[in-house]
Design an enzyme around this catalytic site. Structure first.
Site, PDB file in Angstrom:
ATOM      1  CE  LYS A  71      23.534   9.466  29.349  1.00  0.00           C
ATOM      2  NZ  LYS A  71      23.921   8.608  28.269  1.00  0.00           N
TER       3      LYS A  71
ATOM      4  CD1 TRP B 165      19.466   7.171  32.033  1.00  0.00           C
ATOM      5  CD2 TRP B 165      19.123   9.018  30.837  1.00  0.00           C
ATOM      6  NE1 TRP B 165      19.871   6.913  30.738  1.00  0.00           N
ATOM      7  CE2 TRP B 165      19.673   8.036  29.988  1.00  0.00           C
ATOM      8  CE3 TRP B 165      18.825  10.272  30.301  1.00  0.00           C
ATOM      9  CZ2 TRP B 165      19.926   8.260  28.642  1.00  0.00           C
ATOM     10  CZ3 TRP B 165      19.084  10.504  28.956  1.00  0.00           C
ATOM     11  CH2 TRP B 165      19.627   9.505  28.145  1.00  0.00           C
TER      12      TRP B 165
ATOM     13  CD  GLU C  86       1.895   7.736  17.564  1.00  0.00           C
ATOM     14  OE1 GLU C  86       1.194   8.123  18.531  1.00  0.00           O
ATOM     15  OE2 GLU C  86       2.868   8.384  17.144  1.00  0.00           O
TER      16      GLU C  86
ATOM     17  CB  THR D 126       1.171  12.638  16.257  1.00  0.00           C
ATOM     18  OG1 THR D 126       2.195  12.822  15.285  1.00  0.00           O
ATOM     19  CG2 THR D 126       0.788  11.195  16.317  1.00  0.00           C
TER      20      THR D 126
HETATM   21  P1  ADP Z   1       1.827  14.408  21.088  1.00  0.00           P
HETATM   22  O1  ADP Z   1       2.011  14.705  22.551  1.00  0.00           O
HETATM   23  O2  ADP Z   1       3.083  14.251  20.338  1.00  0.00           O
HETATM   24  O3  ADP Z   1       0.804  15.254  20.477  1.00  0.00           O
HETATM   25  P2  ADP Z   1       0.090  12.269  21.744  1.00  0.00           P
HETATM   26  O4  ADP Z   1      -0.999  13.192  22.048  1.00  0.00           O
HETATM   27  O5  ADP Z   1      -0.180  11.056  20.987  1.00  0.00           O
HETATM   28  O6  ADP Z   1       1.197  12.985  20.979  1.00  0.00           O
HETATM   29  O7  ADP Z   1       0.804  11.967  23.102  1.00  0.00           O
HETATM   30  C1  ADP Z   1       1.376  10.756  23.441  1.00  0.00           C
HETATM   31  C2  ADP Z   1       2.392  10.932  24.507  1.00  0.00           C
HETATM   32  O8  ADP Z   1       1.849  11.644  25.617  1.00  0.00           O
HETATM   33  C3  ADP Z   1       2.892   9.653  25.081  1.00  0.00           C
HETATM   34  O9  ADP Z   1       3.885   9.076  24.267  1.00  0.00           O
HETATM   35  C4  ADP Z   1       3.423  10.103  26.439  1.00  0.00           C
HETATM   36  O10 ADP Z   1       4.724  10.646  26.329  1.00  0.00           O
HETATM   37  C5  ADP Z   1       2.492  11.206  26.810  1.00  0.00           C
HETATM   38  N1  ADP Z   1       1.458  10.750  27.749  1.00  0.00           N
HETATM   39  C6  ADP Z   1       0.209  10.351  27.469  1.00  0.00           C
HETATM   40  N2  ADP Z   1      -0.457  10.041  28.602  1.00  0.00           N
HETATM   41  C7  ADP Z   1       0.401  10.237  29.627  1.00  0.00           C
HETATM   42  C8  ADP Z   1       0.313  10.102  31.046  1.00  0.00           C
HETATM   43  N3  ADP Z   1      -0.797   9.713  31.651  1.00  0.00           N
HETATM   44  N4  ADP Z   1       1.413  10.398  31.761  1.00  0.00           N
HETATM   45  C9  ADP Z   1       2.555  10.806  31.163  1.00  0.00           C
HETATM   46  N5  ADP Z   1       2.692  10.960  29.850  1.00  0.00           N
HETATM   47  C10 ADP Z   1       1.633  10.678  29.082  1.00  0.00           C
END
Ligand code: ADP
Length: 538
Positions: free
Chosen positions: A434, A439, A326, A181
């Site tokens: 916050k 929130w 994940e 990630t």
């Molecule tokens: P990172 O952003 O840390 O590289 P990932 O690519 O695995 O990791 O991203 C996962 C995260 O992206 C999710 O936990 C969520 O916060 C965000 N995310 C993924 N798809 C969406 C969506 N359609 N709308 C909003 N947030 C999203």
């Protein structure tokens, strides 16, 4: 029932056997190439035979640092179908992170595009496990480099065995892939994908109420193949005999629009920034996009205004989805139920802008302060997920226990769930603002901002505040034609009727660009650093 294993060999062999004529169109720096699945499968076998020559054993990791093209696709199958583990590396990470993850995964070989050579040259002395670099190039000669030893991908293929058998006896739970990630804090974390998880996830992509990828489609994964396996699209496409279009290096919105037009793409996948860019291109040029049946968008929240523009102005159906590294990644797809299609327009688009309904085979729970939240679309809680393509730990990482507890993945995403089961991401826990004990959702304000006609993109972050702990400020990039024409007052005036007064940003900062992660998501940490002196240290 028979307990036959679900392994990746079945995917490539099915394409080879039943869809030999179907095509993969691949753009590289040398031009556009077309291969049939018969050719791709043969080239994959040739690559697999080379891995054997290198002495690669079951379970060994092999890294790729490459764009979306046919050679990367061949590596996607040659590596796991020999029993090894495909490690797709995000080439836009910092050199330190690339070095960390190559060493952490203990990659034995790296398959690389020529343009990542400078990045690897800078860290080559730190890479303790790499025994060779295979360069994927159209050119006959290898480029000058201090990397050593180096091999020419095409020459290896020419020497390889076109009939090399793929492994048939693997445990379906054996690792097939690993992806780190992109860390927002600390070192990246590795997620291992099993053969079984990849196959079940690919089936889910094919479900009619999901992305419905099928043989009839022409699939364009714009999302990088180093980002959660391009959301599993290559696996589903090869398995189902779907024609694929791989956009290659340094593509622009214009190149994407041209590929969509000439190849008659029916489904394209990418993060919202890609689609914002495409919209700009469609506004300026004239492109025939009538072949598209779905723009699949995930990775961060798709603003309602963008969904509306795609559907109403260009007649392009929009499919909003949610997932994580994940989770392989598909968890939610936002497709209104049959009886919701008649909702008033605004409500329908509110629904489409939600992240959607959970996929079959996956279970979720939303946990608030007092246990599971009510499905009223209002109460917020953290999203927990489990299922057969959800990771249960990070690869050799003692941070696993913070995220994987009691059989659930704790996502760190704050959500609501409505009475129909549609989930809406309110924020990431670390991005929630916050203010005075209440929130504020940065995502909601960003969505509203991006509906303003003069705004190209917008991110909302928290800054520390003496009295209220934190307050929101809006960082805004104006469209070219609106630069100097839109003021802070205009923007706050635009937001005012839509939010409670205390939700309104304290300030609007005009920027030329919002910093983004390697996969095109807003990098709020960088934005906070950038604005640190102005707000945080004052
Ligand atoms: P990172 O952003 O840390 O590289 P990932 O690519 O695995 O990791 O991203 C996962 C995260 O992206 C999710 O936990 C969520 O916060 C965000 N995310 C993924 N798809 C969406 C969506 N359609 N709308 C909003 N947030 C999203």
């Amino acid at each position: 029932m028979m307990d036959t294993p679900l392994i990746m060999t079945q995917i490539i062999e099915r394409a080879e056997k039943y869809f030999p004529k179907k095509e993969v169109v691949s753009r590289t720096d040398g031009g556009i190439h077309t291969f049939t699945y018969a050719e791709i499968a043969e080239r994959t076998r040739r690559l697999t035979s080379n891995l054997e020559k290198f002495g690669i054993q079951t379970g060994d990791r092999i890294g790729t640092l490459a764009w979306n093209h046919h050679r990367h696709l061949e590596a996607y199958f040659a590596i796991p179908c020999q029993g090894a583990v495909l490690h797709t590396i995000n080439m836009r990470l910092s050199p330190q992170h690339v070095s960390y993850i190559v060493n952490s995964a203990e990659d034995r070989l790296l398959l690389i595009d020529p343009d990542v050579i400078p990045l690897l040259e800078a860290i080559k002395d730190e890479l303790t496990t790499v025994e060779g670099y295979i360069i994927m190039t159209d050119k006959d000669e290898l480029p000058e480099t201090t990397l050593s030893p180096i091999y020419h991908y095409e020459k290896l293929l020419a020497e390889g065995n076109p009939k090399q058998p793929f492994i048939q006896t693997l445990d379906e739970n054996a690792p097939a892939g690993i992806c780190y990630t992109s860390a927002t804090t600390g070192n990246p974390k590795g997620v291992v994908y099993s053969h079984r998880g990849i196959l079940l996830h690919a089936i889910a992509l094919g479900l009619a109420d999901s992305t419905a990828i099928s043989e009839r489609d022409v699939a364009l994964p714009v999302v990088p193949m180093f980002h959660v396996n391009a959301w599993g699209m290559p696996f589903a496409s090869v398995w189902f005999g779907t024609k694929m279009v791989l956009p290659g290096p340094y593509f622009t919105p214009k190149i994407l629009a041209e590929l969509i037009e000439t190849e008659k793409v029916t489904i394209a996948a990418g993060v919202p920034t890609i689609w914002l860019g495409l919209l700009k291109e469609l506004e300026e040029g004239s492109h025939d996009t009538s072949s598209i049946r779905a723009v699949l968008c995930g990775g961060s929240a798709a603003p309602k205004s963008m969904i509306k523009t795609f559907e109403q102005k260009y007649g392009i159906p929009f499919l909003h989805a949610y997932g994580m590294t994940e989770t392989s990644p598909l968890v939610f797809v936002s497709k209104p139920k049959s009886y919701q299609e008649d909702l008033p327009e605004e409500e329908l688009y509110e629904l489409k802008a939600k992240q959607g309904l959970v996929s079959p085979m996956i279970e979720i729970k939303v946990i608030g302060q007092d246990g599971e939240v009510k499905p009223d679309g209002k109460e917020m809680g953290e999203l927990l997920i489990r299922g057969p393509w959800i990771a249960n730990e990070y690869f050799k990482d003692d941070r696993s226990g913070d995220t994987f507890k009691d059989g659930w993945l704790y996502t760190g995403d704050v959500v609501t769930i409505d009475e129909e089961g549609f989930v809406k991401i309110v924020d990431r826990t670390k991005d929630l603002i916050k203010s005075g004990g209440e929130w504020i959702s940065s995502v909601d304000i960003e969505n509203a901002l991006m509906a303003h006609e003069g705004i190209f993109e917008a991110a909302v972050i928290a800054v520390p505040h003496e009295k209220w702990q934190e307050r929101p400020i809006a960082c805004v990039v104006l469209k070219e034609a609106y630069k100097g024409q839109v003021s802070q007052e205009d923007i706050l005036g635009f937001l005012k009727p839509q939010f409670a007064k205390w939700w309104l940003p304290d300030e609007v900062v005009f920027l030329d660009e919002i910093p983004k992660t390697g996969v095109g998501k807003f990098l709020k940490r960088a934005l906070r650093n950038q604005l640190q002196d102005k707000y945080i240290n004052k």
